[in-house]
Write a protein that holds these residues in place. Structure first.
Motif, PDB file in Angstrom:
ATOM      1  N   LEU A 139       0.833  -1.202   0.000  1.00  0.00           N
ATOM      2  CA  LEU A 139       0.000   0.000   0.000  1.00  0.00           C
ATOM      3  C   LEU A 139       0.867   1.251   0.000  1.00  0.00           C
ATOM      4  CD1 LEU A 139      -2.571  -1.097   2.746  1.00  0.00           C
ATOM      5  CD2 LEU A 139      -2.679  -1.516   0.268  1.00  0.00           C
ATOM      6  N   SER A 140       0.533   2.205  -0.848  1.00  0.00           N
ATOM      7  CA  SER A 140       1.268   3.461  -0.944  1.00  0.00           C
ATOM      8  C   SER A 140       0.268   4.599  -1.013  1.00  0.00           C
ATOM      9  CB  SER A 140       2.148   3.449  -2.199  1.00  0.00           C
ATOM     10  OG  SER A 140       3.001   4.565  -2.238  1.00  0.00           O
ATOM     11  N   PHE A 141       0.507   5.686  -0.261  1.00  0.00           N
ATOM     12  CA  PHE A 141      -0.499   6.731  -0.086  1.00  0.00           C
ATOM     13  C   PHE A 141       0.020   8.127  -0.404  1.00  0.00           C
ATOM     14  CE2 PHE A 141      -3.463   3.895   1.892  1.00  0.00           C
ATOM     15  CZ  PHE A 141      -2.683   2.978   2.579  1.00  0.00           C
ATOM     16  N   ALA A 142      -0.843   8.924  -1.005  1.00  0.00           N
ATOM     17  CA  ALA A 142      -0.610  10.361  -1.225  1.00  0.00           C
ATOM     18  C   ALA A 142      -1.966  10.963  -1.571  1.00  0.00           C
ATOM     19  CB  ALA A 142       0.411  10.597  -2.333  1.00  0.00           C
ATOM     20  N   SER A 143      -2.001  12.217  -1.979  1.00  0.00           N
ATOM     21  CA  SER A 143      -3.278  12.819  -2.370  1.00  0.00           C
ATOM     22  C   SER A 143      -3.787  12.134  -3.636  1.00  0.00           C
ATOM     23  CB  SER A 143      -3.110  14.316  -2.623  1.00  0.00           C
ATOM     24  OG  SER A 143      -2.359  14.538  -3.800  1.00  0.00           O
ATOM     25  N   SER A 144      -5.096  12.193  -3.853  1.00  0.00           N
ATOM     26  CA  SER A 144      -5.684  11.573  -5.043  1.00  0.00           C
ATOM     27  C   SER A 144      -5.060  12.121  -6.323  1.00  0.00           C
ATOM     28  CB  SER A 144      -7.196  11.798  -5.061  1.00  0.00           C
ATOM     29  OG  SER A 144      -7.827  11.083  -4.020  1.00  0.00           O
ATOM     30  N   SER A 201      -6.201  21.344  -5.822  1.00  0.00           N
ATOM     31  CA  SER A 201      -5.710  20.059  -6.312  1.00  0.00           C
ATOM     32  C   SER A 201      -6.071  18.866  -5.438  1.00  0.00           C
ATOM     33  CB  SER A 201      -4.183  20.105  -6.474  1.00  0.00           C
ATOM     34  OG  SER A 201      -3.544  20.387  -5.232  1.00  0.00           O
ATOM     35  N   VAL A 202      -6.291  19.078  -4.150  1.00  0.00           N
ATOM     36  CA  VAL A 202      -6.561  17.974  -3.223  1.00  0.00           C
ATOM     37  C   VAL A 202      -8.069  17.855  -3.011  1.00  0.00           C
ATOM     38  CG1 VAL A 202      -6.183  17.123  -0.873  1.00  0.00           C
ATOM     39  CG2 VAL A 202      -4.343  18.321  -2.086  1.00  0.00           C
ATOM     40  N   PRO A 203      -8.662  16.696  -3.274  1.00  0.00           N
ATOM     41  CA  PRO A 203     -10.113  16.574  -3.120  1.00  0.00           C
ATOM     42  C   PRO A 203     -10.644  17.051  -1.773  1.00  0.00           C
ATOM     43  CG  PRO A 203      -9.291  14.681  -4.303  1.00  0.00           C
ATOM     44  CD  PRO A 203      -8.074  15.472  -3.875  1.00  0.00           C
ATOM     45  N   ALA A 204      -9.949  16.714  -0.666  1.00  0.00           N
ATOM     46  CA  ALA A 204     -10.429  17.159   0.645  1.00  0.00           C
ATOM     47  C   ALA A 204     -10.502  18.678   0.715  1.00  0.00           C
ATOM     48  CB  ALA A 204      -9.520  16.623   1.746  1.00  0.00           C
ATOM     49  N   GLY A 205      -9.548  19.342   0.070  1.00  0.00           N
ATOM     50  CA  GLY A 205      -9.562  20.800   0.037  1.00  0.00           C
ATOM     51  C   GLY A 205     -10.655  21.342  -0.856  1.00  0.00           C
ATOM     52  N   GLU A 206     -10.907  20.659  -1.964  1.00  0.00           N
ATOM     53  CA  GLU A 206     -11.981  21.081  -2.858  1.00  0.00           C
ATOM     54  C   GLU A 206     -13.342  20.944  -2.177  1.00  0.00           C
ATOM     55  OE1 GLU A 206     -11.493  18.718  -6.321  1.00  0.00           O
ATOM     56  OE2 GLU A 206      -9.518  19.534  -6.807  1.00  0.00           O
ATOM     57  N   GLY A 240      -2.726  22.085   2.863  1.00  0.00           N
ATOM     58  CA  GLY A 240      -1.817  20.946   2.955  1.00  0.00           C
ATOM     59  C   GLY A 240      -1.778  20.172   1.654  1.00  0.00           C
ATOM     60  N   GLU A 241      -0.690  19.450   1.425  1.00  0.00           N
ATOM     61  CA  GLU A 241      -0.522  18.700   0.180  1.00  0.00           C
ATOM     62  C   GLU A 241      -1.424  17.469   0.122  1.00  0.00           C
ATOM     63  OE1 GLU A 241       3.361  16.056   1.571  1.00  0.00           O
ATOM     64  OE2 GLU A 241       3.551  17.602   0.035  1.00  0.00           O
ATOM     65  N   ASN A 242      -1.957  17.061   1.261  1.00  0.00           N
ATOM     66  CA  ASN A 242      -2.977  16.014   1.319  1.00  0.00           C
ATOM     67  C   ASN A 242      -3.700  16.170   2.648  1.00  0.00           C
ATOM     68  OD1 ASN A 242      -1.562  14.294   3.382  1.00  0.00           O
ATOM     69  ND2 ASN A 242      -0.085  14.055   1.721  1.00  0.00           N
ATOM     70  N   VAL A 243      -4.766  15.417   2.844  1.00  0.00           N
ATOM     71  CA  VAL A 243      -5.597  15.615   4.031  1.00  0.00           C
ATOM     72  C   VAL A 243      -4.844  15.255   5.313  1.00  0.00           C
ATOM     73  CG1 VAL A 243      -6.678  13.330   3.985  1.00  0.00           C
ATOM     74  CG2 VAL A 243      -7.938  15.284   4.945  1.00  0.00           C
ATOM     75  N   ARG A 244      -3.908  14.310   5.239  1.00  0.00           N
ATOM     76  CA  ARG A 244      -3.152  13.957   6.436  1.00  0.00           C
ATOM     77  C   ARG A 244      -2.179  15.068   6.841  1.00  0.00           C
ATOM     78  NH1 ARG A 244      -3.864   8.867   8.638  1.00  0.00           N
ATOM     79  NH2 ARG A 244      -5.987   8.291   8.086  1.00  0.00           N
ATOM     80  N   ALA A 245      -1.690  15.796   5.870  1.00  0.00           N
ATOM     81  CA  ALA A 245      -0.859  16.958   6.195  1.00  0.00           C
ATOM     82  C   ALA A 245      -1.684  18.011   6.917  1.00  0.00           C
ATOM     83  CB  ALA A 245      -0.243  17.532   4.923  1.00  0.00           C
ATOM     84  N   SER A 246      -2.928  18.193   6.499  1.00  0.00           N
ATOM     85  CA  SER A 246      -3.827  19.143   7.179  1.00  0.00           C
ATOM     86  C   SER A 246      -4.108  18.681   8.606  1.00  0.00           C
ATOM     87  CB  SER A 246      -5.140  19.268   6.406  1.00  0.00           C
ATOM     88  OG  SER A 246      -4.913  19.705   5.094  1.00  0.00           O
TER      89      SER A 246
END
Length: 243
Positions: A49-54, A132-137, A159-165
């Motif tokens: 498993l590998s994770f980042a923003s969508s 760019s990040v769905p959570a931000g949108e 944040g660059e992804n939701v976990r960064a936020s």
């Protein structure tokens, strides 16, 4: 504090793992981890498993990163991949999510977004990068629907992804944050102070698809497991809901 250690798209599994490679949205860490354990418990090799923003995982797949399955937190990025011929077969809905407002545990105040917007001195609001990040949108759409975007747009900590936020709120670098309910459930360093009305933003539905470049013999079986009642249930137990 919950461990939030994402493997940011190296595209390669550790040498001892030979299961399918899954590139997925950051918010899927606990959910997919739980499903992967159930899959491995059936005698299969555990998926890598590998994770980042969508947006990041979609671009990795489109550029040919080694991956068998891809999971995004909205239909836009899965459709983007489909339009580029990067997928094999039809994407399927996996689970759903919702937005919540979080604050550091014990910070006090527990104010609503409306109260926070009315107090410029209260600090910053952490959300995913809204362009760019769905959570931000989704967060931007909610704030606009609530009539709070103009008051808060200059106070964002993107944040660059939701976990960064989430991490910004955990460390107290942002007074509040808008994250997925599943992210809030994964951390013992934040508390939910407000649940955002689902009608205030587009539906948050995750999609899974096989990639065009998939070569692993278990890829299709893994996708069938993830979209089965058992697989969806394992993910939903980590703060998600069924679509």
């Amino acid at each position: 504090m919950a461990t939030i250690a994402a493997t940011l798209l190296a595209g390669c599994a550790p040498a001892e793992q030979s299961g399918p490679v899954v590139l997925a949205a950051s918010s899927m860490q606990e959910g997919l981890g739980a499903a992967a354990e159930q899959w491995a418990g059936k005698g299969h090799e555990r998926p890598a498993l590998s994770f980042a923003s969508s947006s990041a995982v979609a671009r990795q797949v489109s550029e040919g990163a080694p991956a068998d399955l891809v999971v995004t937190s909205d239909d836009r990025w899965i459709d983007w991949l489909d339009e580029r011929g990067a997928l094999s077969g039809e994407p399927l809905p996996l689970v759903a999510n919702s937005l919540v407002v979080v604050a550091p545990v014990g910070a006090g105040g527990n104010e609503s977004l409306a109260d926070f917007a009315a107090a410029p001195e209260a600090g910053r609001l952490a959300i995913g990068e809204p362009d760019s990040v769905p959570a931000g949108e989704f967060a931007r759409a909610a704030l606009r629907s609530m009539g709070l975007w103009d008051a808060l747009s200059s106070r964002l900590a993107p944040g660059e992804n939701v976990r960064a936020s989430l991490a910004l709120v955990e460390r107290g670098e942002a007074a509040l944050g808008i994250v997925y309910a599943s992210d809030a459930a994964a951390s013992d360093a934040v508390e939910v102070v407000e649940r955002i009305d689902p009608e205030a933003h587009p539906a948050i539905v995750y999609y899974v698809a096989m990639t065009k470049g998939s070569r692993h013999p278990d890829s299709r079986a893994l996708m069938e497991f993830l979209t089965s009642p058992e697989g969806r249930g394992a993910i939903a137990a980590k703060g998600f809901s069924l679509p």
